[in-house]
Write a protein that holds these residues in place. Structure first.
Motif, mmCIF file in Angstrom:
data_model
loop_
_atom_site.group_PDB
_atom_site.id
_atom_site.type_symbol
_atom_site.label_atom_id
_atom_site.label_comp_id
_atom_site.label_asym_id
_atom_site.label_seq_id
_atom_site.Cartn_x
_atom_site.Cartn_y
_atom_site.Cartn_z
ATOM 1 N N ALA A 1 0.757 -1.205 -0.092
ATOM 2 C CA ALA A 1 -0.109 0.125 -0.127
ATOM 3 C C ALA A 1 0.854 1.205 -0.069
ATOM 4 N N THR A 2 0.550 2.078 -0.592
ATOM 5 C CA THR A 2 1.184 3.577 -0.684
ATOM 6 C C THR A 2 0.224 4.693 -0.276
ATOM 7 N N HIS A 3 0.820 5.729 0.246
ATOM 8 C CA HIS A 3 0.325 7.021 1.004
ATOM 9 C C HIS A 3 -0.523 7.703 -0.070
ATOM 10 N N ASP A 4 -0.433 7.403 -1.340
ATOM 11 C CA ASP A 4 -1.224 8.203 -2.314
ATOM 12 C C ASP A 4 -2.566 7.275 -2.801
ATOM 13 N N ALA A 5 -3.091 6.444 -1.955
ATOM 14 C CA ALA A 5 -4.195 5.637 -2.190
ATOM 15 C C ALA A 5 -4.072 4.654 -3.219
ATOM 16 N N LYS A 6 -2.799 3.734 -3.345
ATOM 17 C CA LYS A 6 -2.770 2.663 -4.554
ATOM 18 C C LYS A 6 -2.138 1.634 -3.815
ATOM 19 N N ILE A 7 -2.303 0.364 -4.220
ATOM 20 C CA ILE A 7 -1.938 -0.680 -4.126
ATOM 21 C C ILE A 7 -1.074 -1.090 -5.237
ATOM 22 N N GLN A 8 0.303 -1.354 -4.836
ATOM 23 C CA GLN A 8 1.336 -1.810 -5.957
ATOM 24 C C GLN A 8 1.483 -3.232 -5.721
ATOM 25 N N VAL A 9 1.704 -4.067 -7.007
ATOM 26 C CA VAL A 9 1.838 -5.439 -7.100
ATOM 27 C C VAL A 9 3.266 -5.469 -7.718
ATOM 28 N N LEU A 10 4.213 -6.115 -6.746
ATOM 29 C CA LEU A 10 5.673 -6.198 -7.085
ATOM 30 C C LEU A 10 5.855 -7.760 -7.311
ATOM 31 N N GLU A 11 7.175 -7.893 -8.381
ATOM 32 C CA GLU A 11 7.522 -9.113 -8.506
ATOM 33 C C GLU A 11 9.044 -9.075 -7.938
ATOM 34 N N PRO A 12 9.151 -9.971 -6.876
ATOM 35 C CA PRO A 12 10.108 -9.949 -5.681
ATOM 36 C C PRO A 12 11.564 -10.199 -6.618
ATOM 37 N N HIS A 13 11.560 -11.296 -7.317
ATOM 38 C CA HIS A 13 12.861 -11.725 -7.770
ATOM 39 C C HIS A 13 12.952 -11.434 -9.536
ATOM 40 N N SER A 14 13.555 -10.178 -10.025
ATOM 41 C CA SER A 14 13.658 -10.255 -11.484
ATOM 42 C C SER A 14 14.910 -10.825 -11.900
ATOM 43 N N ARG A 15 15.869 -11.008 -10.681
ATOM 44 C CA ARG A 15 17.094 -11.692 -11.227
ATOM 45 C C ARG A 15 17.212 -13.087 -10.365
ATOM 46 N N ARG A 16 18.301 -13.866 -10.456
ATOM 47 C CA ARG A 16 18.393 -14.898 -9.639
ATOM 48 C C ARG A 16 18.726 -14.497 -8.288
ATOM 49 N N VAL A 17 18.519 -15.215 -7.360
ATOM 50 C CA VAL A 17 18.789 -15.111 -6.079
ATOM 51 C C VAL A 17 20.277 -14.945 -5.596
ATOM 52 N N ASP A 18 21.138 -15.713 -6.370
ATOM 53 C CA ASP A 18 22.692 -15.898 -6.168
ATOM 54 C C ASP A 18 23.199 -14.506 -6.330
ATOM 55 N N GLU A 19 22.575 -13.579 -7.460
ATOM 56 C CA GLU A 19 23.227 -12.444 -7.793
ATOM 57 C C GLU A 19 23.223 -11.410 -6.933
ATOM 58 N N GLY A 20 22.576 -11.507 -5.550
ATOM 59 C CA GLY A 20 22.529 -10.435 -4.640
ATOM 60 C C GLY A 20 21.320 -9.812 -4.814
ATOM 61 N N PHE A 21 21.339 -8.286 -4.219
ATOM 62 C CA PHE A 21 20.319 -7.452 -4.275
ATOM 63 C C PHE A 21 19.643 -7.115 -5.651
ATOM 64 N N SER A 22 18.375 -7.012 -5.754
ATOM 65 C CA SER A 22 17.836 -6.626 -7.095
ATOM 66 C C SER A 22 16.426 -5.915 -6.727
ATOM 67 N N GLU A 23 16.356 -4.883 -7.276
ATOM 68 C CA GLU A 23 14.931 -4.232 -6.915
ATOM 69 C C GLU A 23 13.648 -4.753 -7.442
ATOM 70 N N ALA A 24 12.704 -4.905 -6.675
ATOM 71 C CA ALA A 24 11.540 -5.571 -6.915
ATOM 72 C C ALA A 24 10.872 -4.611 -8.043
ATOM 73 N N ARG A 25 10.606 -5.560 -9.089
ATOM 74 C CA ARG A 25 9.796 -4.884 -10.202
ATOM 75 C C ARG A 25 8.311 -4.582 -10.059
ATOM 76 N N LEU A 26 7.856 -3.429 -10.277
ATOM 77 C CA LEU A 26 6.531 -3.225 -10.261
ATOM 78 C C LEU A 26 5.848 -3.904 -11.432
ATOM 79 N N LEU A 27 4.756 -4.763 -11.087
ATOM 80 C CA LEU A 27 3.938 -5.461 -12.288
ATOM 81 C C LEU A 27 2.635 -4.550 -12.674
ATOM 82 N N THR A 28 1.931 -3.995 -11.589
ATOM 83 C CA THR A 28 0.736 -3.435 -11.832
ATOM 84 C C THR A 28 0.537 -2.359 -10.604
#
Length: 182
Positions: A67-94
């Motif tokens: 949930a965001t403060h501007d009255a939205k719900i964001q759906v994120l994909e947590p792993h856009s890369r392999r887990v072994d590659e370290g941190f990756s930013e979650a991708r906004l799906l919708t």
């Protein structure tokens, strides 16, 4: 020194020794992150519900609902890369807006509670479990969305509470049980 004290001392020494021997059994790997400009929170009333990790559409991949403060719900994909590659930013799906269709007034539309769950009673083995998302807003609206985030229904329960009532804690229970009152 009493025998009891000696036994407690020996047990404590054994517990410390045992815990030090198994120190590295658990490990955590950085997997993903999601940046938000909404922190730190200034007022307790501005607190958003915690993110939900759920498989909404039953495809076997978990999505994160935020949930965001501007009255939205964001759906994120947590792993856009392999887990072994370290941190990756979650991708906004919708992104889903909680604002009414015709007006863009955000007052009372910020999410204060969210939950997901299955309501289909006709589940068959091997069929994907599609979930619904239920959101309660600061203006006492309760909204239900299907697995594609299409609004199924919305109702306002403000008249059921005192005018001066405010949210302190809200729990949402989603079940496929239908209760009929006669």
């Amino acid at each position: 020194m009493r025998k009891r004290d000696l036994a407690i001392l020996m047990l404590s020494a054994f517990a410390i020794f045992f815990s030090l021997q198994h120190e590295g059994d658990f490990s955590f790997r950085e997997a993903w992150f999601h940046l938000s400009d909404d922190y730190p929170i200034k007022y307790e009333t501005d607190r958003l519900p915690p993110p939900i990790v759920s498989d909404l559409n039953g495809d076997g991949k978990k999505e994160i609902l935020v949930a965001t403060h501007d009255a939205k719900i964001q759906v994120l994909e947590p792993h856009s890369r392999r887990v072994d590659e370290g941190f990756s930013e979650a991708r906004l799906l919708t992104e889903l807006s909680l604002l009414p269709d015709k007006t863009r007034v955000a007052t009372g539309r910020r999410a204060v509670a969210m939950a997901t769950g299955v309501i289909d009673r006709r589940y068959k083995e091997g069929q994907p479990l599609k979930q619904v998302l239920v959101v309660v807003t600061s203006g006492w609206s309760v909204m239900c969305f299907d697995h594609n985030l299409k609004k199924l229904w919305e109702t306002n329960v403000q008249e059921d509470f005192l005018h001066s009532a405010h949210h302190r804690e809200i729990a949402i229970s989603i079940t496929n049980y239908t209760h009929i009152i006669i």
